[in-house]
Design a protein around this motif. Structure first.
Motif, PDB file in Angstrom:
ATOM      1  N   THR A 215       0.816  -1.218   0.000  1.00 37.38           N
ATOM      2  CA  THR A 215       0.000   0.000   0.000  1.00 37.38           C
ATOM      3  C   THR A 215       0.852   1.270   0.000  1.00 37.38           C
ATOM      4  OG1 THR A 215      -0.137   0.097   2.426  1.00 37.38           O
ATOM      5  CG2 THR A 215      -1.793  -1.227   1.285  1.00 37.38           C
ATOM      6  N   LEU A 216       2.167   1.137   0.022  1.00 33.62           N
ATOM      7  CA  LEU A 216       3.031   2.315   0.042  1.00 33.62           C
ATOM      8  C   LEU A 216       2.995   3.023  -1.307  1.00 33.62           C
ATOM      9  CD1 LEU A 216       6.200   0.902   1.854  1.00 33.62           C
ATOM     10  CD2 LEU A 216       4.518   2.512   2.805  1.00 33.62           C
ATOM     11  N   PRO A 217       3.089   4.357  -1.302  1.00 36.47           N
ATOM     12  CA  PRO A 217       3.192   5.091  -2.571  1.00 36.47           C
ATOM     13  C   PRO A 217       4.427   4.637  -3.350  1.00 36.47           C
ATOM     14  CG  PRO A 217       2.831   6.587  -0.721  1.00 36.47           C
ATOM     15  CD  PRO A 217       3.115   5.244  -0.132  1.00 36.47           C
ATOM     16  N   PRO A 218       4.401   4.734  -4.672  1.00 39.29           N
ATOM     17  CA  PRO A 218       5.513   4.225  -5.483  1.00 39.29           C
ATOM     18  C   PRO A 218       6.880   4.773  -5.086  1.00 39.29           C
ATOM     19  CG  PRO A 218       3.635   4.710  -6.876  1.00 39.29           C
ATOM     20  CD  PRO A 218       3.266   5.190  -5.499  1.00 39.29           C
ATOM     21  N   GLN A 250      11.760  15.510  -1.306  1.00 34.04           N
ATOM     22  CA  GLN A 250      10.539  14.774  -1.659  1.00 34.04           C
ATOM     23  C   GLN A 250      10.489  13.422  -0.946  1.00 34.04           C
ATOM     24  OE1 GLN A 250       9.729  14.503  -5.856  1.00 34.04           O
ATOM     25  NE2 GLN A 250       8.057  13.021  -5.586  1.00 34.04           N
ATOM     26  N   SER A 254       7.509  12.368   1.530  1.00 30.49           N
ATOM     27  CA  SER A 254       6.740  11.170   1.187  1.00 30.49           C
ATOM     28  C   SER A 254       6.767  10.147   2.324  1.00 30.49           C
ATOM     29  CB  SER A 254       7.294  10.540  -0.098  1.00 30.49           C
ATOM     30  OG  SER A 254       7.180  11.425  -1.190  1.00 30.49           O
ATOM     31  N   LYS A 257       4.555  11.342   5.286  1.00 35.27           N
ATOM     32  CA  LYS A 257       3.132  11.217   4.995  1.00 35.27           C
ATOM     33  C   LYS A 257       2.687   9.760   5.007  1.00 35.27           C
ATOM     34  CE  LYS A 257      -0.388  12.574   1.612  1.00 35.27           C
ATOM     35  NZ  LYS A 257      -0.648  13.282   0.325  1.00 35.27           N
ATOM     36  N   ALA A 258       3.507   8.860   4.451  1.00 32.63           N
ATOM     37  CA  ALA A 258       3.103   7.461   4.303  1.00 32.63           C
ATOM     38  C   ALA A 258       3.329   6.629   5.557  1.00 32.63           C
ATOM     39  CB  ALA A 258       3.843   6.820   3.131  1.00 32.63           C
TER      40      ALA A 258
END
Length: 334
Positions: A215-218, A250, A254, A257-258
């Motif tokens: 489910t982690l962002p790319p 970034q 990221s 946030k994740a």
């Protein structure tokens, strides 16, 4: 189809074996016999001796037969914790090699891949290794290719990473033997998702988050993969950002946030997780463990370990060894 040969499945169990893996393989086989209206599969519990074998849940099982009496089952799956050993290694491993030479398909589930590889029958094979045993496996068997796939299947060797993967492996045996319709009905009986085959990666929990790596962002997932490939030789966040193709800022945003953590703290958590696997499932010294997770000396590794787990690695190993002495299995058993 009623006159087909019964396929014999053996399970070699060691003290502390994960009970869920055994039931996850036997129950689908039982259901397939009922659904198909024939005895397509039979199963036998083997152990080194005829003494009772205690599972990870504390439930004891009586083996049907000692390993030395095995009459060449079609398949033999090893179920054990990672540290499992034969009391007579020469005879035990020799029996496995003999069965393999005479046509038995050998396999291991969860920690059972450790004695399977120790027997010498996995040369040149890829092994499915549960993520919680990965560091210990790579430390003991650096020459063996460890896979993060749910199952790995070759012509003569099958390995599965845990209980749900063991269910998938049984479904594969059922599909091969009785067809996709029976395998699908078995899965539905148990409300099991559709069978996962080769090429499916294990789900791994993220740190301090109620989610998995899937489910982690790319950007975060790519960075985590870079971190995972550099546990022994530490890598900076800036270098990870360059490899991923984004700015360090970034990456920082990221990760926060994740995961709620900075990338550096997340990376340290990964290294500590690997260190704990080595403490629990290997005999490596603290100095060796420190080097394997990217520390030049034991002092900072011990401090970070205490910060992460509330006790030193030495204390943690003593605690685990106490469990083993008392015939309990260290957590987790998968």
């Amino acid at each position: 189809m009623n006159d087909m040969k019964i396929q014999s499945i053996g399970f070699l169990i060691f003290d502390g074996f994960p009970m869920a893996c055994l039931t996850s393989m036997i129950e689908p086989l039982r259901a397939s016999n009922e659904i198909s209206g024939q005895v397509a599969f039979s199963w036998t519990l083997y152990a080194e001796t005829m003494d009772k074998v205690r599972s990870s849940a504390g439930v004891s099982f009586e083996p049907d037969m000692a390993l030395g009496q095995a009459e060449k089952p079609d398949h033999l799956f090893l179920l054990s914790p990672p540290m499992a050993q034969f009391s007579n290694p020469k005879a035990g491993y020799g029996a496995l090699r003999t069965l393999g030479r005479h046509g038995t398909i050998l396999g291991g589930v969860s920690g059972g891949v450790f004695p399977l590889v120790r027997s010498g029958v996995m040369a040149g094979q890829v092994v499915s290794v549960h993520w919680c045993y990965e560091a210990a496996f790579r430390s003991e068997f650096p020459e063996v290719e460890a896979s993060d796939q749910v199952i790995e299947v070759s012509q003569r060797r099958y390995t599965a990473s845990g209980a749900a993967a063991a269910f998938d492996l049984s479904l594969r045996l059922i599909e091969t033997r009785l067809g996709a319709d029976v395998a699908t009905e078995v899965a539905c009986w148990f409300q099991h998702p559709l069978m996962r085959g080769e090429g499916v990666r294990q789900s791994i929990p993220t740190y301090r988050q109620s989610s998995t790596d899937a489910t982690l962002p790319p950007v975060v997932a790519k960075a985590v993969a870079v971190f995972a490939a550099n546990l022994t030789e530490p890598i900076s966040v800036a270098d990870v950002a360059d490899e991923v193709g984004v700015s360090a800022r970034q990456i920082e945003r990221s990760f926060k946030k994740a995961t709620g953590q900075s990338p550096s703290h997340y990376y340290r958590s990964m290294r500590m997780k690997a260190a704990r696997q080595l403490v629990m499932y290997s005999k490596d010294s603290m100095a060796q463990i420190a080097l394997q997770v990217g520390y030049g000396s034991t002092t900072p590794m011990v401090q970070h370990y205490k910060d992460a787990f509330g006790l030193s690695p030495q204390e943690d190993r003593r605690r685990i060894n106490l469990y083993r002495v008392q015939d309990n299995s260290p957590v987790p058993s998968v």
